[in-house]
Write a protein that holds these residues in place. Sequence first.
Motif, PDB file in Angstrom:
ATOM      1  N   UNK A   1      70.552  22.143 -44.428  1.00  0.00           N
ATOM      2  CA  UNK A   1      69.749  23.015 -43.569  1.00  0.00           C
ATOM      3  C   UNK A   1      69.211  22.241 -42.366  1.00  0.00           C
ATOM      4  N   UNK A  51      72.025  29.416 -38.398  1.00  0.00           N
ATOM      5  CA  UNK A  51      72.846  29.903 -39.518  1.00  0.00           C
ATOM      6  C   UNK A  51      74.125  30.553 -38.996  1.00  0.00           C
ATOM      7  N   UNK A  55      78.142  29.596 -40.018  1.00  0.00           N
ATOM      8  CA  UNK A  55      79.125  30.542 -40.549  1.00  0.00           C
ATOM      9  C   UNK A  55      80.270  30.767 -39.561  1.00  0.00           C
ATOM     10  N   UNK A  58      83.056  28.173 -39.858  1.00  0.00           N
ATOM     11  CA  UNK A  58      83.800  28.054 -41.114  1.00  0.00           C
ATOM     12  C   UNK A  58      85.296  28.342 -40.903  1.00  0.00           C
ATOM     13  N   UNK A  79      82.534  23.204 -47.522  1.00  0.00           N
ATOM     14  CA  UNK A  79      82.358  24.629 -47.194  1.00  0.00           C
ATOM     15  C   UNK A  79      81.276  25.316 -48.010  1.00  0.00           C
ATOM     16  N   UNK A  80      81.254  25.046 -49.316  1.00  0.00           N
ATOM     17  CA  UNK A  80      80.289  25.730 -50.180  1.00  0.00           C
ATOM     18  C   UNK A  80      78.862  25.409 -49.735  1.00  0.00           C
ATOM     19  N   UNK A  81      78.607  24.120 -49.472  1.00  0.00           N
ATOM     20  CA  UNK A  81      77.255  23.724 -49.088  1.00  0.00           C
ATOM     21  C   UNK A  81      76.880  24.279 -47.716  1.00  0.00           C
ATOM     22  N   UNK A  83      78.037  27.061 -46.374  1.00  0.00           N
ATOM     23  CA  UNK A  83      77.790  28.497 -46.571  1.00  0.00           C
ATOM     24  C   UNK A  83      76.377  28.736 -47.089  1.00  0.00           C
ATOM     25  N   UNK A  84      75.996  27.987 -48.137  1.00  0.00           N
ATOM     26  CA  UNK A  84      74.694  28.189 -48.781  1.00  0.00           C
ATOM     27  C   UNK A  84      73.536  27.739 -47.895  1.00  0.00           C
ATOM     28  N   UNK A  87      72.968  30.399 -45.523  1.00  0.00           N
ATOM     29  CA  UNK A  87      72.386  31.554 -46.204  1.00  0.00           C
ATOM     30  C   UNK A  87      70.879  31.403 -46.390  1.00  0.00           C
ATOM     31  N   UNK A  88      70.449  30.178 -46.684  1.00  0.00           N
ATOM     32  CA  UNK A  88      69.021  29.944 -46.935  1.00  0.00           C
ATOM     33  C   UNK A  88      68.209  29.917 -45.638  1.00  0.00           C
TER      34      UNK A  88
END
Lengths: 264, 264
Positions: A1, A51, A55, A58, A79-81, A83-84, A87-88
């Motif tokens: 973040x 954010x 995204x 990606x 990618x997973x981190x 994305x999350x 999101x946060x």
Amino acid sequence: MRYAVLGPGKRVRAALVYAAGLACAPHGRLDATQLKSLSLAASAVELIHAYSLVHDDLPCMDDDDMRRGRPTCHIQYGEAMALLAADALQPLAFQQLAQMPISPALIVQSIHVLSKAAGSLGMVGGQVIDVANVGNLLELSQLQQMHRMKTGAMIEGSVVLGAIALGANSEVRQSLDTYAAAIGLAFQVVDDILDVTADSQALGKTAGKDAQANKPTYVSIMGLDASRKFAEDLYQKAVDALLPLGQSAQRLRELADFIIRRHY
Amino acid sequence: MRYAVLGPGKRVRAALVYAAGLACAPHGRLDATQLKSLSLAASAVELIHAYSLVHDDLPCMDDDDMRRGRPTCHIQYGEAMALLAADALQPLAFQQLAQMPISPALIVQSIHVLSKAAGSLGMVGGQVIDVANVGNLLELSQLQQMHRMKTGAMIEGSVVLGAIALGANSEVRQSLDTYAAAIGLAFQVVDDILDVTADSQALGKTAGKDAQANKPTYVSIMGLDASRKFAEDLYQKAVDALLPLGQSAQRLRELADFIIRRHY
């Protein structure tokens, strides 16, 4: 973040929040409480912006490796981190607004503004039109609608949030709305111009990407000269809208100049 | 967005919002305004839940093809559209709360609750711990912390939002908090049990997925029998917390039964 939010960047949206607040302050002076509110509203819009960039970069979207001169978030953290983490950032943005030291009624107004600007009728809706039309020839009116949503909505939202944080009256709000709509649109016109005229280093991202991806842009539809003229007209419209606000709108004038006349 | 939100699903979080509201209503009756508030709060939590499922199913996350008995959102609409549709659900959730016909001060409280429950200290933070620990052996306390955030935060948030929408006093809030914490935790314990005991059709998603992915679960750490006993203890704790609320908490009792004792 932190990586997504605190990297280098122009912070145009944050600057617009502050400048709009300043334009609403009597004698152009802000007290500590007003500054606190503006700083929370400015954080909120930058968190949403950050954010959306993560995204956007990606692989399933623009598949960009570089952003603001650094590896993009998913290159750095996977990618997973990425994305999350992005999101946060969204709930954090709304939390910032909820913490503003202004009346709850004004906070609720600000939540409405941000949620509309960031959602399906604003930024994300514009991105959807964009993604759905890669390779299509858009009419100018469709292109304009896309950009009004994709970029304009958050630019306008930033100005409106600054005004709400200062409790501006409806007359001032109207001047600011006109200003915000003009620079919101101009922002994307200029982005499209820079995509073909600037080099990657100056942009901090891969230049020529949109043209390469066969994305519809102002330049591809109107040509370079007409795009420049259009941006200049929008600049004039924005600056004219600020006339009733006098000297306290000086920062907003400077930002219009920075946003629209940058680098070209 | 409709595909992600309006498909089949248990709507447990929405039911918790309504049931918590009902528990806070004098004589267990809700007027039209209270129902409207609860319905907006219920929408908000379901929108957050739905977005999280869409992102969870993406190839870079769990890479799931089926959800609630249907193709997942990215299988149906492509990854970019799934990503964006889910992104737009988040601001829509906050917009729902901002529209509740209650005092602005209570709306602001509810924004705080939802943003914390959905963010890096809640649901998304729990997902990050989960993603970061695939293949690792977690201590029970770490697993518990992960689930408290990943699933528990939004379950608890749903109950609290129902109480806020009804303007519940702090005594009632405390009973509901204890109830919510217990069922929030139990929810995941039961999920882990069902992952090894139920078949894919009953689950509406691929069964055995967690065990296959070598994800830490209650069952893998405590074993099946101890997990069932733990879930039952949590059920008792939840139901005991509702005693002071009497008959108006009946729906909450039924939901604890549904959530914890379902299918096993």
